[in-house]
Design a protein around this motif. Structure first.
Motif, PDB file in Angstrom:
ATOM      1  N   VAL A  16       0.860  -1.165   0.000  1.00 32.45           N
ATOM      2  CA  VAL A  16       0.000   0.000   0.000  1.00 32.45           C
ATOM      3  C   VAL A  16       0.903   1.224   0.000  1.00 32.45           C
ATOM      4  O   VAL A  16       1.875   1.288   0.745  1.00 32.45           O
ATOM      5  CB  VAL A  16      -0.887   0.011   1.258  1.00 32.45           C
ATOM      6  CG1 VAL A  16      -1.596   1.338   1.396  1.00 32.45           C
ATOM      7  CG2 VAL A  16      -1.892  -1.118   1.199  1.00 32.45           C
ATOM      8  N   PRO A  17       0.646   2.224  -0.846  1.00 31.95           N
ATOM      9  CA  PRO A  17       1.541   3.374  -0.936  1.00 31.95           C
ATOM     10  C   PRO A  17       1.764   4.043   0.408  1.00 31.95           C
ATOM     11  O   PRO A  17       0.829   4.277   1.144  1.00 31.95           O
ATOM     12  CB  PRO A  17       0.799   4.312  -1.879  1.00 31.95           C
ATOM     13  CG  PRO A  17      -0.038   3.405  -2.706  1.00 31.95           C
ATOM     14  CD  PRO A  17      -0.461   2.297  -1.786  1.00 31.95           C
ATOM     15  N   VAL A  18       2.990   4.385   0.712  1.00 31.95           N
ATOM     16  CA  VAL A  18       3.312   5.083   1.951  1.00 31.95           C
ATOM     17  C   VAL A  18       3.793   6.473   1.584  1.00 31.95           C
ATOM     18  O   VAL A  18       4.959   6.829   1.742  1.00 31.95           O
ATOM     19  CB  VAL A  18       4.362   4.321   2.786  1.00 31.95           C
ATOM     20  CG1 VAL A  18       3.731   3.162   3.494  1.00 31.95           C
ATOM     21  CG2 VAL A  18       5.521   3.818   1.931  1.00 31.95           C
ATOM     22  N   ALA A  78      -9.653  14.686 -11.863  1.00 27.34           N
ATOM     23  CA  ALA A  78      -8.255  14.350 -11.601  1.00 27.34           C
ATOM     24  C   ALA A  78      -8.118  12.898 -11.193  1.00 27.34           C
ATOM     25  O   ALA A  78      -7.192  12.205 -11.614  1.00 27.34           O
ATOM     26  CB  ALA A  78      -7.703  15.264 -10.511  1.00 27.34           C
ATOM     27  N   SER A  79      -9.064  12.410 -10.374  1.00 21.55           N
ATOM     28  CA  SER A  79      -9.009  11.017  -9.949  1.00 21.55           C
ATOM     29  C   SER A  79      -9.098  10.086 -11.147  1.00 21.55           C
ATOM     30  O   SER A  79      -8.398   9.077 -11.232  1.00 21.55           O
ATOM     31  CB  SER A  79     -10.158  10.722  -8.977  1.00 21.55           C
ATOM     32  OG  SER A  79     -10.052  11.526  -7.828  1.00 21.55           O
ATOM     33  N   GLY A  80      -9.953  10.429 -12.092  1.00 25.17           N
ATOM     34  CA  GLY A  80     -10.082   9.597 -13.280  1.00 25.17           C
ATOM     35  C   GLY A  80      -8.830   9.591 -14.125  1.00 25.17           C
ATOM     36  O   GLY A  80      -8.374   8.555 -14.601  1.00 25.17           O
ATOM     37  N   LEU A  81      -8.238  10.780 -14.326  1.00 20.62           N
ATOM     38  CA  LEU A  81      -7.033  10.870 -15.143  1.00 20.62           C
ATOM     39  C   LEU A  81      -5.860  10.148 -14.524  1.00 20.62           C
ATOM     40  O   LEU A  81      -4.982   9.638 -15.216  1.00 20.62           O
ATOM     41  CB  LEU A  81      -6.661  12.349 -15.350  1.00 20.62           C
ATOM     42  CG  LEU A  81      -7.577  13.144 -16.285  1.00 20.62           C
ATOM     43  CD1 LEU A  81      -7.198  14.613 -16.255  1.00 20.62           C
ATOM     44  CD2 LEU A  81      -7.515  12.612 -17.703  1.00 20.62           C
ATOM     45  N   LEU A  82      -5.843  10.069 -13.182  1.00 24.16           N
ATOM     46  CA  LEU A  82      -4.726   9.451 -12.490  1.00 24.16           C
ATOM     47  C   LEU A  82      -4.955   7.981 -12.183  1.00 24.16           C
ATOM     48  O   LEU A  82      -4.197   7.376 -11.442  1.00 24.16           O
ATOM     49  CB  LEU A  82      -4.445  10.212 -11.184  1.00 24.16           C
ATOM     50  CG  LEU A  82      -3.957  11.637 -11.384  1.00 24.16           C
ATOM     51  CD1 LEU A  82      -3.829  12.350 -10.053  1.00 24.16           C
ATOM     52  CD2 LEU A  82      -2.642  11.690 -12.137  1.00 24.16           C
ATOM     53  N   GLY A  83      -5.999   7.408 -12.742  1.00 24.25           N
ATOM     54  CA  GLY A  83      -6.186   5.975 -12.605  1.00 24.25           C
ATOM     55  C   GLY A  83      -6.909   5.562 -11.348  1.00 24.25           C
ATOM     56  O   GLY A  83      -6.811   4.419 -10.936  1.00 24.25           O
ATOM     57  N   GLY A  84      -7.646   6.471 -10.705  1.00 24.98           N
ATOM     58  CA  GLY A  84      -8.351   6.130  -9.479  1.00 24.98           C
ATOM     59  C   GLY A  84      -9.761   5.670  -9.738  1.00 24.98           C
ATOM     60  O   GLY A  84     -10.677   6.023  -9.028  1.00 24.98           O
ATOM     61  N   LYS A  97      -3.567  -2.637  -9.356  1.00 22.54           N
ATOM     62  CA  LYS A  97      -4.431  -2.562  -8.187  1.00 22.54           C
ATOM     63  C   LYS A  97      -3.911  -1.553  -7.180  1.00 22.54           C
ATOM     64  O   LYS A  97      -4.660  -0.764  -6.615  1.00 22.54           O
ATOM     65  CB  LYS A  97      -4.552  -3.944  -7.537  1.00 22.54           C
ATOM     66  CG  LYS A  97      -5.166  -4.988  -8.458  1.00 22.54           C
ATOM     67  CD  LYS A  97      -6.527  -4.552  -8.971  1.00 22.54           C
ATOM     68  CE  LYS A  97      -7.086  -5.557  -9.966  1.00 22.54           C
ATOM     69  NZ  LYS A  97      -8.365  -5.101 -10.557  1.00 22.54           N
ATOM     70  N   VAL A  98      -2.604  -1.569  -6.950  1.00 20.94           N
ATOM     71  CA  VAL A  98      -2.023  -0.641  -5.982  1.00 20.94           C
ATOM     72  C   VAL A  98      -2.209   0.799  -6.433  1.00 20.94           C
ATOM     73  O   VAL A  98      -2.479   1.695  -5.627  1.00 20.94           O
ATOM     74  CB  VAL A  98      -0.535  -0.969  -5.767  1.00 20.94           C
ATOM     75  CG1 VAL A  98       0.147   0.138  -4.976  1.00 20.94           C
ATOM     76  CG2 VAL A  98      -0.388  -2.290  -5.022  1.00 20.94           C
ATOM     77  N   ALA A  99      -2.103   1.058  -7.748  1.00 23.15           N
ATOM     78  CA  ALA A  99      -2.266   2.416  -8.259  1.00 23.15           C
ATOM     79  C   ALA A  99      -3.653   2.969  -7.955  1.00 23.15           C
ATOM     80  O   ALA A  99      -3.839   4.179  -7.818  1.00 23.15           O
ATOM     81  CB  ALA A  99      -2.004   2.445  -9.769  1.00 23.15           C
ATOM     82  N   GLN A 100      -4.626   2.099  -7.817  1.00 28.78           N
ATOM     83  CA  GLN A 100      -5.997   2.524  -7.581  1.00 28.78           C
ATOM     84  C   GLN A 100      -6.280   2.850  -6.118  1.00 28.78           C
ATOM     85  O   GLN A 100      -7.380   3.292  -5.777  1.00 28.78           O
ATOM     86  CB  GLN A 100      -6.955   1.429  -8.070  1.00 28.78           C
ATOM     87  CG  GLN A 100      -6.895   1.245  -9.578  1.00 28.78           C
ATOM     88  CD  GLN A 100      -7.568  -0.028 -10.048  1.00 28.78           C
ATOM     89  OE1 GLN A 100      -8.044  -0.817  -9.230  1.00 28.78           O
ATOM     90  NE2 GLN A 100      -7.606  -0.251 -11.344  1.00 28.78           N
ATOM     91  N   THR A 286      -0.731  -1.158 -16.910  1.00 27.42           N
ATOM     92  CA  THR A 286      -1.596  -0.036 -17.251  1.00 27.42           C
ATOM     93  C   THR A 286      -1.288   1.198 -16.422  1.00 27.42           C
ATOM     94  O   THR A 286      -1.958   2.203 -16.538  1.00 27.42           O
ATOM     95  CB  THR A 286      -3.072  -0.417 -17.027  1.00 27.42           C
ATOM     96  OG1 THR A 286      -3.250  -0.752 -15.643  1.00 27.42           O
ATOM     97  CG2 THR A 286      -3.468  -1.595 -17.887  1.00 27.42           C
ATOM     98  N   LYS A 287      -0.247   1.114 -15.624  1.00 28.17           N
ATOM     99  CA  LYS A 287       0.034   2.235 -14.735  1.00 28.17           C
ATOM    100  C   LYS A 287       0.188   3.535 -15.512  1.00 28.17           C
ATOM    101  O   LYS A 287      -0.331   4.578 -15.145  1.00 28.17           O
ATOM    102  CB  LYS A 287       1.301   1.951 -13.927  1.00 28.17           C
ATOM    103  CG  LYS A 287       1.680   3.080 -12.977  1.00 28.17           C
ATOM    104  CD  LYS A 287       2.955   2.744 -12.256  1.00 28.17           C
ATOM    105  CE  LYS A 287       3.394   3.892 -11.371  1.00 28.17           C
ATOM    106  NZ  LYS A 287       4.658   3.655 -10.709  1.00 28.17           N
ATOM    107  N   ASP A 288       0.939   3.502 -16.624  1.00 25.22           N
ATOM    108  CA  ASP A 288       1.177   4.710 -17.374  1.00 25.22           C
ATOM    109  C   ASP A 288      -0.033   5.154 -18.180  1.00 25.22           C
ATOM    110  O   ASP A 288      -0.126   6.297 -18.596  1.00 25.22           O
ATOM    111  CB  ASP A 288       2.368   4.518 -18.326  1.00 25.22           C
ATOM    112  CG  ASP A 288       3.667   4.317 -17.566  1.00 25.22           C
ATOM    113  OD1 ASP A 288       3.747   4.803 -16.431  1.00 25.22           O
ATOM    114  OD2 ASP A 288       4.578   3.673 -18.101  1.00 25.22           O
ATOM    115  N   ASP A 289      -0.980   4.232 -18.458  1.00 18.13           N
ATOM    116  CA  ASP A 289      -2.104   4.570 -19.299  1.00 18.13           C
ATOM    117  C   ASP A 289      -2.929   5.693 -18.701  1.00 18.13           C
ATOM    118  O   ASP A 289      -3.512   6.495 -19.424  1.00 18.13           O
ATOM    119  CB  ASP A 289      -2.997   3.340 -19.518  1.00 18.13           C
ATOM    120  CG  ASP A 289      -2.268   2.248 -20.298  1.00 18.13           C
ATOM    121  OD1 ASP A 289      -1.230   2.567 -20.899  1.00 18.13           O
ATOM    122  OD2 ASP A 289      -2.741   1.092 -20.283  1.00 18.13           O
ATOM    123  N   GLY A 290      -3.016   5.740 -17.377  1.00 16.37           N
ATOM    124  CA  GLY A 290      -3.824   6.758 -16.743  1.00 16.37           C
ATOM    125  C   GLY A 290      -3.293   8.154 -16.925  1.00 16.37           C
ATOM    126  O   GLY A 290      -3.979   9.122 -16.649  1.00 16.37           O
TER     127      GLY A 290
END
Length: 401
Positions: A16-18, A78-84, A97-100, A286-290
């Motif tokens: 999980v991102p810290v 912004a959330s959509g563009l960043l993959g959230g 999954k972690v990116a989300q 897909t991390k970069d796709d967002g």
């Protein structure tokens, strides 16, 4: 995150991102516990004693449920563009999954049995995503798409202490990892004390409170709830100077420290599932796709990486007030994107949703804001970024133009 592509995709990436770890520096103030304020009545301890209790904890077996809520103050666009976009995607790659996890609230089932066996199951919606580490193997399974991701645990870990660090604590994605990352960055820019006692997941807990000594940080405090019995961090909350709900709130809702059954960590790809080997998927997640909408902004890639990826970076300040200054070498900021008639409407909306135009002796620019990290992009192509307020960024730009 490691720069090497192969290494960066190993298990250490699956935590999980810290995000607050880099700004959470701490010095121990020998302050006894405050009044309990309705919490459990526990013996008083000092901050030093509580940190030692965390360090001495040898708990390696647990199971339970945890929840992570992240509120960076990003608008929906912004959330959509960043993959959230939630956990409903069709990829079993753990990076996706972690990116989300950067936005919203997510619930997990967690199980751990030492450094070689952990399991994390995302419980968002009716579909499940499971991440399993069992010995030499790491598996990711997405029930919605019936896709499986498989990768070998890092060979360089060798099953020793490094192996435990890369796969054991991190894969568990539990509050312990948040707490360890925060305390690891101990330094002289933070006051550390013991706050009110609390109950977390039905367990009596002390609360370790870290507060910046410096002005200008977006973080008011980091509060770590520590199990009074075994020293395991049960919850970590990052509070904003703006008030409101925590920026990050990660904690157990249920926890049991008994040894999980061995079959908890067993995994066999379901019949008909598409299996992807991690080494084959390198560079194709897909991390970069967002970020495609951001890449469409003329010159934004140069601003982030510098002209031809050779931007000059300088670190200003220390601790919670640290600011990175990046001179892109382009000599221009975002005004080209703002005035470009060919830029997508969504890209321009992204700028307007995040950014305020500012000025100072440095000139003019735009501040892209969240509740945690802010970035000032000047019209002459410099970027100032940190977990600090807009005023702190402008002040830094004026002093280091």
């Amino acid at each position: 995150m490691a720069a090497n592509t192969k290494t960066s995709r190993k298990v250490a990436r699956y935590a999980v991102p810290v995000a607050v770890a880099g700004v959470a520096a701490a010095t121990v103030a020998m302050v006894p516990a405050f009044a309990n304020a309705g919490g459990p009545d526990l013996p008083k301890v000092t901050a030093q004693q509580l940190i030692e209790k965390i360090a001495a904890s040898d708990v390696q077996q647990l199971s339970g449920t945890a929840r992570l809520s992240t509120d960076l103050g990003l608008p929906k666009i912004a959330s959509g563009l960043l993959g959230g976009g939630g956990m409903a995607g069709g990829s079993a790659n753990p990076e996706d999954k972690v990116a989300q996890l950067a936005t919203g609230t997510h619930t997990f089932r967690v199980a751990a049995d030492g450094p070689d066996r952990q399991k994390l199951t995302f419980l968002d919606g009716k579909d499940e995503y499971s991440l399993v580490h069992n010995g030499d193997d790491v598996w990711g399974y997405d029930s919605k798409s019936n896709e499986v991701f498989h990768e070998k645990a890092p060979a360089e870990a060798g099953g020793g202490a490094g192996h435990e660090r890369k796969t054991g604590d991190r894969l568990a994605a539990s509050p312990q990892q948040f707490a360890e990352e925060v305390l690891k960055a101990a330094g002289a820019t933070t006051d550390v004390s013991v706050g009110d006692t609390a109950q977390v997941a039905g367990r009596d807990a002390y609360q370790l409170v870290l507060k910046p000594k410096q002005s200008g940080s977006t973080v008011a405090s980091v509060q770590i709830a520590v199990d009074a019995g075994n020293g395991v961090p049960l919850r970590v909350q990052v509070l904003s100077t703006e008030g409101g709900k925590p920026i990050v709130d990660a904690g157990f809702t249920k926890v049991d420290f008994a040894k999980p059954s061995a079959d908890t960590f067993a995994f066999t790809p379901p019949k008909g599932a598409k299996v992807t080997d991690g080494s084959d998927a390198a560079g194709h997640g897909t991390k970069d796709d967002g970020f495609k909408a951001l890449e469409s902004l003329p010159g934004l890639g140069d601003l982030i990486g510098g002209a031809n990826g050779k931007g000059d970076m300088k670190v200003l300040g220390e601790g919670w007030a640290t600011i990175a200054r990046i001179d892109s070498g382009t000599g221009k900021g975002l005004q080209g994107a703002e005035n470009d008639k060919n830029a997508p409407k969504e890209a321009k909306q992204f700028l307007d949703s995040l950014g305020d135009k500012v000025s100072g002796t440095f000139g003019e620019g735009r501040v892209l804001s969240t509740r945690l990290v802010n970035a000032l992009i000047t019209d002459d192509g410099k970027v100032y970024v940190g977990a600090v307020t807009k005023d702190a960024l402008v002040k830094a730009a004026d002093a280091n133009k």
